[in-house]
Design an enzyme around this catalytic site. Structure first.
Site, short mmCIF file in Angstrom:
data_model
loop_
_atom_site.label_atom_id
_atom_site.label_comp_id
_atom_site.label_asym_id
_atom_site.label_seq_id
_atom_site.Cartn_x
_atom_site.Cartn_y
_atom_site.Cartn_z
N HIS A 54 65.88 -50.57 131.16
CA HIS A 54 65.22 -49.15 129.84
C HIS A 54 65.14 -49.18 128.44
O HIS A 54 65.18 -51.00 128.16
CB HIS A 54 66.80 -48.08 129.60
CG HIS A 54 67.85 -48.71 129.58
ND1 HIS A 54 68.23 -49.31 128.09
CD2 HIS A 54 68.90 -49.44 130.36
CE1 HIS A 54 69.62 -50.05 128.56
NE2 HIS A 54 69.86 -50.21 129.75
N ASP B 61 65.97 -48.20 125.35
CA ASP B 61 66.97 -47.73 124.53
C ASP B 61 68.11 -49.29 124.40
O ASP B 61 67.70 -48.96 125.42
CB ASP B 61 67.28 -46.19 124.58
CG ASP B 61 68.33 -46.12 125.78
OD1 ASP B 61 67.96 -46.08 127.09
OD2 ASP B 61 68.99 -45.54 125.66
N ASP C 154 70.20 -56.62 127.83
CA ASP C 154 70.51 -55.63 128.02
C ASP C 154 69.34 -53.72 126.91
O ASP C 154 70.26 -52.92 126.04
CB ASP C 154 71.55 -54.58 127.67
CG ASP C 154 72.66 -53.06 128.30
OD1 ASP C 154 71.21 -52.93 129.27
OD2 ASP C 154 73.47 -52.63 127.73
N GLU D 282 69.11 -44.21 128.22
CA GLU D 282 70.32 -44.42 129.37
C GLU D 282 71.77 -44.66 128.12
O GLU D 282 72.59 -44.76 129.12
CB GLU D 282 69.45 -45.65 130.00
CG GLU D 282 70.95 -46.29 131.12
CD GLU D 282 72.22 -47.20 130.66
OE1 GLU D 282 72.58 -47.03 131.61
OE2 GLU D 282 71.37 -47.69 129.60
N GLU D 283 71.25 -45.39 127.08
CA GLU D 283 72.63 -46.18 126.61
C GLU D 283 73.24 -44.55 126.25
O GLU D 283 74.63 -44.78 126.13
CB GLU D 283 72.56 -46.64 125.17
CG GLU D 283 71.42 -47.90 125.97
CD GLU D 283 72.85 -49.23 126.33
OE1 GLU D 283 73.99 -48.55 126.79
OE2 GLU D 283 73.02 -50.18 126.59
N HIS E 279 76.54 -54.43 124.74
CA HIS E 279 77.03 -53.73 123.46
C HIS E 279 77.90 -53.88 122.13
O HIS E 279 78.79 -53.27 121.52
CB HIS E 279 78.32 -53.03 124.43
CG HIS E 279 77.01 -52.02 125.50
ND1 HIS E 279 77.61 -50.69 125.74
CD2 HIS E 279 75.75 -52.07 125.87
CE1 HIS E 279 76.47 -50.12 126.71
NE2 HIS E 279 75.79 -50.83 126.98
#
Length: 454
Positions: free
Chosen positions: A90, A92, A123, A156-157, A423
């Site tokens: 992903h 995003d 990520d 996705e996030e 994150h």
């Protein structure tokens, strides 16, 4: 062919990979227009599409998904009769949080201490670059032996389910013999790991109202119900004194029987301050891979600077609940909603809004594709055997794909090992991991193609 040409080719491609990852990280592709302009995500999607076209992918398309974001699709045909492999990543990313806390700009790839720092470096923009490296290495060493589909998700996030809904409406699009999800990570740097389980998730926003408007705390405080104080009390009801998640009706005593996570190692990885205790009960692996975990990820309240002596009439919070394999995310959502509605103090008016949901996932690590991956990782990581672990995070698409394509094998690998701090501020990727996992993926595709012959 031997594995050496693959490793040499990937090594030679690393400078290009760094340049491309820097370009991709530069897009502020947070899929929330309330935080960043939507055109940042659109520009990132365009970059991914151009990268696929440059690698001779066919049918490259920007898919408008039901949540208002775009996923990028492309197809690279392989030899006649070859199996089809779907590669997922992903583009995003999570918001950067406190940009002042970053040691370098979050959307500027920066090399420091042997790692590349930037939001999405691990990520999962790095995951897309990993797929490109693997395919380029194969093309330079005899060709890609399988047909390849690539899907790069755009939300996705946020957990808003756009790609899941699109795939359900177009089930032929992502059909494949095996699927490689490039969005997890090794248990630690240098230890090749596939992810056996993922926790699901549900995301709720809860709002409490107690007054028609804010009031002077000196004139009314002590009798008038303060919505912020009510919210604090409500959120506290979600945890026991030791920190264990306590949502009414939700089971929280499962045990993890696989690879364990030593407490000292976890404390180091999580950067827990000296003297601060871990929360919950059971082993660390129980707590992060096998049991539900609630987190308050945001509260709307007055900032300290500029705060006035007022009782708050309304308060709002966003609550995330990670749901382990063996539990149903829909049922967990119902239980969490009921808990929030029933535990609000003082008769505060409660409004609960669901903003995201995904089911947990368990892979079949005994399937033939895992044998091909274990052989590949043994070469890419000399002296190490492939391990399997759980992952506390969520990838809702996995369950959608397993339902749509029940015969497909699903493997989960990626760059998000503990040092990556995904994150969080100062997210980074290990270039050595990017290189080794790209070699492993290329060798896996070769091994998998051979295993399907005859």
């Amino acid at each position: 062919m031997t594995a050496r040409p693959i490793s040499e080719t990937v090594a030679s491609l690393m400078p290009r990979a760094k340049t491309e990852l820097a370009e991709l990280v530069a897009f502020r592709s947070v899929a929330d227009p309330a935080q960043f302009p939507k055109n940042e995500c659109e520009a990132a999607a365009g970059w991914v599409a151009d990268a696929l076209r440059a690698e001779d992918f066919q049918d490259v398309a920007l898919l408008d998904t039901p949540d208002g974001t775009q996923s990028v699709y492309g197809f690279l045909p392989g030899p006649a009769g070859a199996p089809t492999v779907l590669l997922y990543a992903h583009y995003d990313v999570q918001p950067p949080l406190d940009e002042a806390a970053w040691l370098s700009p979050p959307f500027e790839l920066t090399e420091r201490d042997g790692r590349w720092f930037g939001r999405g470096a691990a990520d999962c923009k790095g995951g897309f670059i990993m797929h490109l490296l693997a395919l380029r290495a194969l093309k330079a060493n005899g060709g890609v032996p399988v047909s390849v589909k690539v899907i790069a998700e755009g939300s996705e996030e946020q957990g808003t389910g756009g790609l899941e809904r699109y795939a359900e409406a177009h089930p032929e699009l992502l059909a494949a013999d095996t699927i490689v999800i490039g969005d997890t990570g090794n248990f630690r740097v240098g230890l090749p790991t596939v992810t056996a389980t993922l926790r699901g998730m549900t995301m709720l926003r809860v709002k409490l109202d107690t007054l028609e408007g804010n009031l002077h705390s000196g004139q009314f405080g002590g009798a008038a119900p303060d919505a912020l104080a009510a919210m604090i009390q409500l959120l506290a009801s979600l945890r026991a004194e030791d920190g264990t998640t306590t949502v009414d009706g939700l089971t929280a005593d499962a045990e993890w029987d696989g690879l364990q996570y030593p407490e000292a190692e976890f404390r180091k990885d999580a950067k827990v301050l000296d003297g601060v205790e871990l929360i919950g009960a059971g082993t660390v692996a129980d707590r992060i891979w096998a049991r539900p975990a609630v987190t308050v990820i945001g509260i709307d309240c007055p900032p300290v600077v500029g705060a006035t002596p007022s009782l708050q009439a309304s308060a709002r919070a966003q609550v995330s609940l990670r749901v382990p394999p063996g539990q149903d995310a829909v049922k967990a959502t119902e239980l969490l909603t009921a808990h929030l509605e029933s535990h609000a103090p003082w008769g505060a008016r409660v409004t609960v809004e669901q903003v995201g949901q995904g089911q947990p996932f368990r892979a079949d690590i005994t399937s033939p594709a895992y044998t091909s991956m274990a052989d590949a990782m043994r070469v890419a990581y000399p002296g190490e055997e492939m391990q399997s672990s759980g992952m506390g995070g969520s990838i809702p698409l996995c369950n959608t794909l397993s339902v749509l394509y029940p015969e497909a094998e699903i493997l989960l690998i990626g760059l998000s090992e503990p040092e990556a701090q995904i994150h969080a501020v100062n997210e980074s990727v290990s270039p050595e991991e990017l290189e080794r996992l790209s070699v492993a993926e290329a060798l896996f595709l070769r091994n998998y193609a051979e295993s399907k012959k005859g």
